[in-house]
Structures are given as C-alpha cells and as structure tokens.
Design a protein around this motif. Structure first.
Motif, short mmCIF file in Angstrom:
data_model
loop_
_atom_site.label_atom_id
_atom_site.label_comp_id
_atom_site.label_asym_id
_atom_site.label_seq_id
_atom_site.Cartn_x
_atom_site.Cartn_y
_atom_site.Cartn_z
N GLU A 122 -60.08 17.85 -6.42
CA GLU A 122 -59.75 18.98 -5.56
C GLU A 122 -60.01 20.30 -6.27
OE1 GLU A 122 -56.29 15.94 -4.73
OE2 GLU A 122 -57.35 16.70 -6.49
N SER A 123 -60.28 21.31 -5.48
CA SER A 123 -60.44 22.67 -6.00
C SER A 123 -60.06 23.66 -4.91
CB SER A 123 -61.88 22.92 -6.46
OG SER A 123 -62.79 22.77 -5.38
N GLY A 124 -59.84 24.90 -5.32
CA GLY A 124 -59.61 25.96 -4.35
C GLY A 124 -58.17 26.41 -4.21
N GLY A 125 -57.25 25.76 -4.90
CA GLY A 125 -55.86 26.19 -4.81
C GLY A 125 -55.65 27.49 -5.55
N GLY A 126 -54.45 28.04 -5.40
CA GLY A 126 -54.14 29.28 -6.10
C GLY A 126 -52.97 29.99 -5.48
N LEU A 127 -52.82 31.25 -5.88
CA LEU A 127 -51.74 32.11 -5.41
C LEU A 127 -52.30 33.08 -4.37
CD1 LEU A 127 -48.87 33.32 -5.64
CD2 LEU A 127 -49.74 34.72 -7.52
N SER B 156 -55.62 33.62 3.24
CA SER B 156 -56.38 32.39 3.48
C SER B 156 -56.78 31.74 2.17
CB SER B 156 -57.64 32.70 4.29
OG SER B 156 -57.34 33.23 5.55
N LEU B 157 -56.93 30.43 2.24
CA LEU B 157 -57.48 29.65 1.13
C LEU B 157 -58.35 28.55 1.71
CD1 LEU B 157 -54.55 29.06 -1.41
CD2 LEU B 157 -56.61 30.41 -1.82
N ARG B 158 -59.34 28.16 0.95
CA ARG B 158 -60.17 27.02 1.33
C ARG B 158 -60.11 26.00 0.21
NH1 ARG B 158 -64.06 25.96 5.10
NH2 ARG B 158 -65.65 24.40 4.57
N LEU B 159 -59.57 24.84 0.51
CA LEU B 159 -59.51 23.74 -0.45
C LEU B 159 -60.71 22.83 -0.22
CD1 LEU B 159 -55.74 22.75 -0.21
CD2 LEU B 159 -56.81 24.56 -1.55
N TYR C 101 -51.33 20.16 -2.98
CA TYR C 101 -52.15 19.55 -1.94
C TYR C 101 -53.02 18.45 -2.55
CZ TYR C 101 -50.75 23.06 1.44
OH TYR C 101 -50.02 23.84 2.31
N TYR C 102 -52.93 17.28 -1.95
CA TYR C 102 -53.65 16.11 -2.44
C TYR C 102 -54.69 15.65 -1.43
CZ TYR C 102 -49.66 15.71 -5.64
OH TYR C 102 -48.70 15.95 -6.58
N CYS C 103 -55.87 15.41 -1.93
CA CYS C 103 -56.93 14.83 -1.14
C CYS C 103 -56.83 13.31 -1.21
CB CYS C 103 -58.27 15.31 -1.72
SG CYS C 103 -59.73 14.46 -1.12
N TYR C 104 -57.15 12.63 -0.11
CA TYR C 104 -57.19 11.18 -0.14
C TYR C 104 -58.41 10.68 0.60
CZ TYR C 104 -55.88 10.69 4.77
OH TYR C 104 -55.89 10.74 6.14
N ALA C 105 -58.79 9.47 0.27
CA ALA C 105 -59.88 8.80 0.97
C ALA C 105 -59.47 7.35 1.19
CB ALA C 105 -61.17 8.87 0.17
N ARG C 106 -59.51 6.93 2.44
CA ARG C 106 -59.19 5.55 2.79
C ARG C 106 -60.50 4.83 3.10
NH1 ARG C 106 -58.20 2.50 7.39
NH2 ARG C 106 -56.65 0.82 7.15
N THR C 107 -60.87 3.97 2.19
CA THR C 107 -62.14 3.26 2.34
C THR C 107 -61.95 1.97 3.12
OG1 THR C 107 -61.88 1.99 0.30
CG2 THR C 107 -62.88 4.17 0.11
N VAL C 108 -63.01 1.51 3.73
CA VAL C 108 -63.02 0.19 4.37
C VAL C 108 -64.12 -0.68 3.80
CG1 VAL C 108 -61.95 0.98 6.49
CG2 VAL C 108 -64.44 1.08 6.26
#
Length: 118
Positions: free
Chosen positions: A6-11, A17-20, A93-100
């Motif tokens: 992940e990237s883009g977090g901050g204060l 606005s922020l873009r993660l 904020y956590y990114c996730y990926a659910r693979t099949v």
C-alpha cells in the motif's frame, strides 16, 4: 511470493483528499476480488470498499459518496480515492486480495496510516 504494498497514506485536514494505492504481485490479479479494510484504534477492522474481478463495487455506508474504488488489471493495482475526509476516517487502511486461482485465499498488505485532523 505474494505481496500487496500500500501507499498514499498520510496526514490531511478534514475536508481534504487522499488517494491510496495497492500494488499486487505474485497473484493472478485480474481473477481476484480486491478491496480495502480499515482499523481505527480500539475498533474492529471494517470493510471500506471492494471491487470484484468483474468490476462490481461495494462501499460501507459511512463512505458512500466520498470514496471511489478502482482497479487497473494491466498494472495489478487497486486504488481508493477518498474525498471530503473526516476525522472519523482516521485509521490504518489495509489492502486485500481474495484469489480463486489456484485456490481460494485472502492476502493482506501491511497497511498504510491515514490521519485526518479536525
């Protein structure tokens, strides 16, 4: 080796606005459902937004109209555009990926901190 970075977090000040972004590797991204959870201090982790491999999106009620999730299968990335931020959006904020493919499994990133000051 699977990685979600992940990237883009901050204060940011309230109303800003922020873009993660989350870059995935080691998975078949285009076949995966992906999204973002967040966890505020002292609270349970909650789903913020998700997007399926087919492009269907889901948002938690508290962010509807302020947050947009998108994915780029060519770059194996998922992004979260957050506008009109509120102090209650402060969380990791956590990114996730659910693979099949090759099996059903959920991978997680290490998280990025978002702090919204009032």
């Amino acid at each position: 080796q699977v990685q979600l970075v992940e990237s883009g977090g901050g204060l940011v000040q309230a109303g800003g606005s922020l873009r993660l972004s989350c870059a995935a590797s080691g998975i078949i991204f285009r076949a995966s459902d992906v999204g973002w959870y967040r966890q505020a201090p002292g609270k349970q982790r909650e789903l913020v937004a998700s997007i399926t491999s087919g492009g269907s999106t889901t948002y938690t009620h508290s962010v509807k109209g302020r947050v947009t999730i998108s994915r780029d299968n060519a770059r194996d990335t998922v992004s979260l555009q957050m506008n009109s931020l509120k102090p209650e959006d402060t969380a990791v904020y956590y990114c996730y990926a659910r693979t099949v493919i090759p099996s059903v499994y959920t991978y997680w990133g290490l998280g990025t901190q978002v702090i919204v000051s009032s």
